[in-house]
Each structure stands twice: as structure tokens, then as C-alpha cells.
Design a protein around this motif. Sequence first.
Motif, PDB file in Angstrom:
ATOM      1  N   VAL A  27       0.865  -1.176   0.000  1.00  0.00           N
ATOM      2  CA  VAL A  27       0.000   0.000   0.000  1.00  0.00           C
ATOM      3  C   VAL A  27       0.904   1.228   0.000  1.00  0.00           C
ATOM      4  N   ASP A 102      -8.583   0.547  -0.233  1.00  0.00           N
ATOM      5  CA  ASP A 102      -7.699   0.403   0.927  1.00  0.00           C
ATOM      6  C   ASP A 102      -8.569   0.542   2.176  1.00  0.00           C
ATOM      7  N   LYS A 117      -4.312  -0.902   8.589  1.00  0.00           N
ATOM      8  CA  LYS A 117      -4.438  -1.331   7.206  1.00  0.00           C
ATOM      9  C   LYS A 117      -4.350  -2.847   7.089  1.00  0.00           C
ATOM     10  N   LYS A 122      -8.787  -6.045   1.614  1.00  0.00           N
ATOM     11  CA  LYS A 122      -8.671  -5.052   0.554  1.00  0.00           C
ATOM     12  C   LYS A 122      -9.457  -5.530  -0.658  1.00  0.00           C
ATOM     13  N   THR A 187      -1.180  -0.665  -4.313  1.00  0.00           N
ATOM     14  CA  THR A 187      -2.208   0.364  -4.342  1.00  0.00           C
ATOM     15  C   THR A 187      -1.492   1.705  -4.431  1.00  0.00           C
TER      16      THR A 187
END
Length: 229
Positions: A27, A102, A117, A122, A187
Amino acid sequence: MNLSFQLAAIGQPVAGDLTVDITNCIVAGWAGRDQAAIEHHIEELAELGVPRPSAVPLYYRIASNQLTQEHSVQVVGDGSSGEVEVFVFSDQGRMYVSLVSDHTDRKLESHSIALSKQLCVKPVGREAWRFDDVADHWDELVLRSWIEESGQTVLYQEGTLAELRHPQDLIQGYFGQDIIPEHSGMTCGTMGAIGGIRHAPSFMMELFDPRLQRSLKHRYTLEILPEVA
């Protein structure tokens, strides 16, 4: 994690199917080009108690088994929310573009951004484009998301990719090369939420190409699991 995509090529609604095995998920956070926009997003999260990042952009390693293409996902409690982002990956030396949310636990984010996260799945779209088909007008692409709020569909995020760092810059910053390696997915950043970050029972996202008049879309709903002390 095996992900399957329906490919769309210029002049063809469907160009075939592609299955990739993603074992490394990154990410890229704080990935805006405009420092003022980055600062806005930092302040937006600061209102939720999230500390300032140590650097921009900042890369977070996520367990690849958190990637999902399901339309219904499970989260713990009602303190999480989605963020629409471009998802890039490669297969046999060619790079592709899809969508990802996300999804992040906002309550945990004030304690640890990385853990917030990593805790959430996701959601990834089920369609993809060849990167080469959009590379020459990348900045024109429009990223949008909507949430369900009080029974209505509300625009939640919207902006062109000109607001965000180019994916090859992000890939170069993490991997030291212009094309993302095989079995890796990244991402590529998001824009601020219209009206502030907030939880919603469903999330719809879109990447729109105004030049070729086509879109990648994905929608998912949340199943809330109880928070048990």
C-alpha cells in the motif's frame, strides 16, 4: 492469493481473462503530487487522532491473503471505511491496472496506521486494463467512490489521477524499477473524502477513462462482526 480479472482492450469489450498469484502486496500511502492536498489528507486523519506520517510517500506491506474480490466482506465493528485506489500488477512482463479499496480500521489507525491497514481486507475489482492502453493519458483518468448514507448513494471521493503520484514513480520508489515485479501488487494512493472520512455499509468505486469512454467498477458491502472485549 490468486486474483482473476476480465481484461478489456481498446475497441473490445472483453479481451480475455487473466489470473495472477499475488504474494506481495504494498500500500503506497500519502501518494499525492500536491503537497497541499497531502497536508489536507493528513489533517483529515489527524481529526481522527492519526499521527503524521514519518515520510511521504510511505509504503506499507500488507498480507496478500487480505486481498479479496468478493462483493461482501467482513469487518470487526463499525469503525472502518474504504478508500478508492488504483491497483497495479504485472503478468509476463506486462503491467495491468485495476481498482482496490484500501479499507482501513479508523479506530485502530490512531494507534498504528500499519496495523489498521493490515487488519482489514482489501477489496479488488474483477476487471483490468492494460497499462499501456492508458499510459499516454494517465492523468486524465478519474477516480471516484460512493457510499451508502441514510439510504442514499452519496459521492464520497472524486479526482483525476493528476492529483496522485504516477504509479511508475511509486514502483520505482519501492522496488527500484519502473515495472512492478511478478506476483506483486501495489495500491497507488487516494484523494480526500468529500465531507470527511466516515463509515458506511457499502462502498462503490470507479476508474473512468474519459478519452476511451470506459470504466472499471466494483462494489462491496460490509458484514459487521461484533467487537468482543
